[in-house]
Scaffold this motif. Structure first.
Motif, short mmCIF file in Angstrom:
data_model
loop_
_atom_site.label_atom_id
_atom_site.label_comp_id
_atom_site.label_asym_id
_atom_site.label_seq_id
_atom_site.Cartn_x
_atom_site.Cartn_y
_atom_site.Cartn_z
N TYR A 23 0.81 -1.21 0.00
CA TYR A 23 0.00 0.00 0.00
C TYR A 23 0.85 1.28 0.00
N GLN A 29 -1.05 5.59 -4.78
CA GLN A 29 -1.56 6.48 -3.74
C GLN A 29 -2.85 7.20 -4.13
N GLU A 30 -2.95 7.66 -5.36
CA GLU A 30 -4.17 8.36 -5.78
C GLU A 30 -5.38 7.44 -5.69
N ASP A 31 -5.24 6.22 -6.18
CA ASP A 31 -6.34 5.25 -6.09
C ASP A 31 -6.72 4.98 -4.64
N LEU A 32 -5.73 4.77 -3.80
CA LEU A 32 -5.99 4.42 -2.40
C LEU A 32 -6.72 5.53 -1.68
N ARG A 33 -6.29 6.78 -1.88
CA ARG A 33 -6.96 7.88 -1.18
C ARG A 33 -8.41 8.00 -1.64
N ALA A 34 -8.66 7.80 -2.93
CA ALA A 34 -10.03 7.88 -3.45
C ALA A 34 -10.91 6.80 -2.85
N GLU A 36 -10.39 5.05 -0.03
CA GLU A 36 -10.50 5.24 1.43
C GLU A 36 -11.55 6.30 1.77
N ALA A 37 -11.68 7.33 0.93
CA ALA A 37 -12.68 8.37 1.17
C ALA A 37 -14.08 7.90 0.79
N TRP A 58 -8.26 -1.82 5.27
CA TRP A 58 -9.51 -1.18 4.89
C TRP A 58 -10.47 -1.00 6.07
N HIS A 61 -11.29 2.52 7.62
CA HIS A 61 -11.95 3.39 6.64
C HIS A 61 -13.41 2.98 6.47
N HIS A 207 -10.52 2.04 -11.14
CA HIS A 207 -9.36 2.89 -10.88
C HIS A 207 -8.19 2.34 -11.70
#
Length: 218
Positions: A23, A29-34, A36-37, A58, A61, A207
């Protein structure tokens, strides 16, 4: 438990202490932040069964706004990592074989989540496994799966494909041991077609390095 399932469980048990390195790949990182939000918006106020939570990346989140969250995994080693995280008060843990829900007999949920689990289920077992999961869920339940897409230069290469269409990767642990891991990469059409007659309003989100599939149950 089949040989490949047993081998994969042993692989993830041995990898538990450093599993989450994956991770921290910069390109993800961009995929993960999206994700997670987005994830907690799917489970607000719900009683959620998380299947194969692993080290619990996960869990904090998804469980942020849930009413109850039962995070389950076969391996005590991965659960030990998950329990050390800062978690919402609604989270509980249980050792559970993802192919047998007998340990939670009688419990019912109005949502389910699995991160990076779908890809490890042999294609011949996927339909039956989904039926067993759906049987634990109430009508109107929200179901979310997320998993890896195969991306050249970021993903481990596919080493072989078996007669049923399952694909495999050879992965090397820090001790130098090499383990064959079943890892499938479905298309949106194939995944949605396998959901069964109770699935409604299926949504596929693509993603770059991951895919998400969300739907409700009739």
């Amino acid at each position: 438990m089949s040989d490949i399932t047993r081998d994969m469980a042993d692989y993830y048990r041995q990898r538990a202490a450093y599993y989450e390195r994956v991770y921290f790949k910069p390109e993800r990182q961009e995929d993960l932040r999206a994700m997670e939000a987005w994830l907690p918006t799917q489970f607000t106020g719900r009683r959620v069964l998380e299947v194969a939570c692993g080290t619990g990346w996960w869990t904090p989140h998804g469980a942020r706004d849930a009413a109850q969250w039962l995070a389950t995994d076969l391996n005590p080693e991965t659960l030990a990592v998950a329990r050390r995280k800062a978690l919402p008060a609604c989270v509980q843990f249980a050792e559970l074989d993802a192919y047998s829900f007998a340990q939670i007999e009688g419990q019912r949920f109005d949502a389910a989540f699995a991160g990076c689990w779908w890809s490890h289920v042999p294609l011949a077992r996927l339909g039956g496994w989904l039926q067993a999961l759906h049987a634990r869920l109430e009508p109107g339940a929200q179901v979310v799966f997320l998993d890896n897409s195969h991306v050249q230069l970021s993903s481990t290469p596919i080493s072989r494909t078996d007669a049923d269409g399952n694909t495999y990767q050879n992965r090397t642990l820090d001790d130098g041991s090499v383990h064959e891991v079943l890892k499938n990469f479905p298309t949106a059409e194939d995944a949605i077609a396998r959901l069964g007659p109770r699935a409604r309003d299926a949504q596929w989100i693509a993603h770059t390095h991951y895919w998400v599939l969300a739907y409700t149950l009739a």
